[in-house]
Every structure is written in structure tokens, then in C-alpha cells.
Design a protein around this motif. Structure first.
Motif, mmCIF file in Angstrom:
data_model
loop_
_atom_site.group_PDB
_atom_site.id
_atom_site.type_symbol
_atom_site.label_atom_id
_atom_site.label_comp_id
_atom_site.label_asym_id
_atom_site.label_seq_id
_atom_site.Cartn_x
_atom_site.Cartn_y
_atom_site.Cartn_z
ATOM 1 N N GLU A 1 47.022 91.746 10.167
ATOM 2 C CA GLU A 1 46.859 92.914 11.024
ATOM 3 C C GLU A 1 47.493 94.137 10.391
ATOM 4 O O GLU A 1 48.551 94.052 9.784
ATOM 5 N N GLN A 2 46.859 95.280 10.540
ATOM 6 C CA GLN A 2 47.442 96.533 10.084
ATOM 7 C C GLN A 2 48.130 97.186 11.273
ATOM 8 O O GLN A 2 47.529 97.387 12.315
ATOM 9 N N THR A 3 49.429 97.483 11.119
ATOM 10 C CA THR A 3 50.202 98.135 12.169
ATOM 11 C C THR A 3 50.596 99.523 11.703
ATOM 12 O O THR A 3 50.280 99.933 10.592
ATOM 13 N N ASP A 4 51.315 100.261 12.557
ATOM 14 C CA ASP A 4 51.758 101.594 12.163
ATOM 15 C C ASP A 4 52.859 101.542 11.109
ATOM 16 O O ASP A 4 53.107 102.521 10.414
ATOM 17 N N ARG A 5 53.534 100.395 10.960
ATOM 18 C CA ARG A 5 54.601 100.244 9.966
ATOM 19 C C ARG A 5 54.136 99.538 8.692
ATOM 20 O O ARG A 5 54.909 99.288 7.796
ATOM 21 N N GLY A 6 52.873 99.171 8.615
ATOM 22 C CA GLY A 6 52.351 98.465 7.446
ATOM 23 C C GLY A 6 51.424 97.343 7.882
ATOM 24 O O GLY A 6 50.643 97.505 8.799
ATOM 25 N N TYR A 7 51.547 96.216 7.226
ATOM 26 C CA TYR A 7 50.713 95.067 7.541
ATOM 27 C C TYR A 7 51.569 93.952 8.120
ATOM 28 O O TYR A 7 52.750 93.836 7.827
ATOM 29 N N ARG A 8 50.951 93.085 8.904
ATOM 30 C CA ARG A 8 51.658 91.982 9.545
ATOM 31 C C ARG A 8 50.797 90.736 9.419
ATOM 32 O O ARG A 8 49.592 90.757 9.671
ATOM 33 N N CYS A 9 51.442 89.637 9.023
ATOM 34 C CA CYS A 9 50.771 88.358 8.909
ATOM 35 C C CYS A 9 51.657 87.311 9.552
ATOM 36 O O CYS A 9 52.838 87.208 9.230
ATOM 37 N N ALA A 10 51.123 86.547 10.487
ATOM 38 C CA ALA A 10 51.889 85.507 11.163
ATOM 39 C C ALA A 10 51.324 84.149 10.771
ATOM 40 O O ALA A 10 50.111 83.929 10.828
ATOM 41 N N LEU A 11 52.200 83.251 10.333
ATOM 42 C CA LEU A 11 51.809 81.918 9.901
ATOM 43 C C LEU A 11 52.567 80.875 10.691
ATOM 44 O O LEU A 11 53.722 81.079 11.054
ATOM 45 N N ALA A 12 51.952 79.745 10.895
ATOM 46 C CA ALA A 12 52.646 78.609 11.480
ATOM 47 C C ALA A 12 53.204 77.761 10.332
ATOM 48 O O ALA A 12 52.454 77.267 9.483
ATOM 49 N N VAL A 13 54.530 77.634 10.267
ATOM 50 C CA VAL A 13 55.195 76.909 9.188
ATOM 51 C C VAL A 13 56.004 75.774 9.794
ATOM 52 O O VAL A 13 56.752 75.988 10.750
ATOM 53 N N PRO A 14 55.882 74.555 9.260
ATOM 54 C CA PRO A 14 56.676 73.445 9.787
ATOM 55 C C PRO A 14 58.166 73.706 9.624
ATOM 56 O O PRO A 14 58.606 74.308 8.636
ATOM 57 N N SER A 15 58.955 73.264 10.583
ATOM 58 C CA SER A 15 60.388 73.542 10.546
ATOM 59 C C SER A 15 61.087 72.847 9.389
ATOM 60 O O SER A 15 62.194 73.233 9.022
ATOM 61 N N ALA A 16 60.471 71.867 8.780
ATOM 62 C CA ALA A 16 61.080 71.202 7.619
ATOM 63 C C ALA A 16 61.113 72.098 6.392
ATOM 64 O O ALA A 16 61.855 71.844 5.449
ATOM 65 N N LEU A 17 60.324 73.174 6.399
ATOM 66 C CA LEU A 17 60.249 74.059 5.242
ATOM 67 C C LEU A 17 61.222 75.237 5.299
ATOM 68 O O LEU A 17 61.277 76.020 4.352
ATOM 69 N N TYR A 18 61.925 75.401 6.388
ATOM 70 C CA TYR A 18 62.927 76.475 6.470
ATOM 71 C C TYR A 18 64.156 75.977 7.196
ATOM 72 O O TYR A 18 64.140 74.950 7.854
ATOM 73 N N LYS A 19 65.247 76.701 7.017
ATOM 74 C CA LYS A 19 66.502 76.299 7.661
ATOM 75 C C LYS A 19 66.603 76.875 9.044
ATOM 76 O O LYS A 19 66.127 77.908 9.354
#
Length: 71
Positions: free
Chosen positions: A53-71
Motif C-alpha cells: 500500500e502507498q501511504t502519505d509516509r511512503g509504502y507499507r507492506c504487511a506480512l504474516a510471519v511465524p513467531s519462530a522466525l522472530y524474537k
């Protein structure tokens, strides 16, 4: 250059070692050809599932990431 007594450089009150970098030049070596020949199947990469998505502050991308891949 002496390994046990490297050149010291003072930058803004901090002392840094100047490490000697020995670059090697290889002559008369053939370049490897990394071009892709044939049909490549990219069906395992879902390109349409990511919403950009293009917003007024730039671009935005939302992803679903499994919790095992981040702390």
C-alpha cells in the motif's frame, strides 16, 4: 608491516589498528557464465498474496510471519 605492532590511527580520541589487506589479482581466468537457460518455475513464490500500500509516509507492506522466525 609488523604483525605484533600494527599502525595505530587516532580518530576522535579512539585508537584503531590499521590492518594490512593483501589483495590478490588473478589473471587469465575465465569468467563463469551465470545466465539462466531454459524455463524456470517460480510457482512456489506467491507474489499476489503480499499487499503493498502507498501511504502519505511512503509504502507499507504487511506480512504474516511465524513467531519462530522472530524474537
Amino acid at each position: 608491516m609488523e604483525v605484533l605492532r600494527p599502525t595505530l590511527i587516532n580518530i576522535d580520541g579512539r585508537i584503531y589498528r590499521k590492518n594490512h589487506v593483501k589483495e590478490q589479482v588473478y589473471l587469465n581466468e575465465e569468467e563463469e557464465d551465470f545466465t539462466c537457460s531454459g524455463v524456470v518455475d517460480y510457482m512456489d513464490e506467491p507474489c499476489d498474496s503480499v499487499l503493498l500500500e502507498q501511504t502519505d509516509r511512503g509504502y507499507r507492506c504487511a506480512l504474516a510471519v511465524p513467531s519462530a522466525l522472530y524474537k
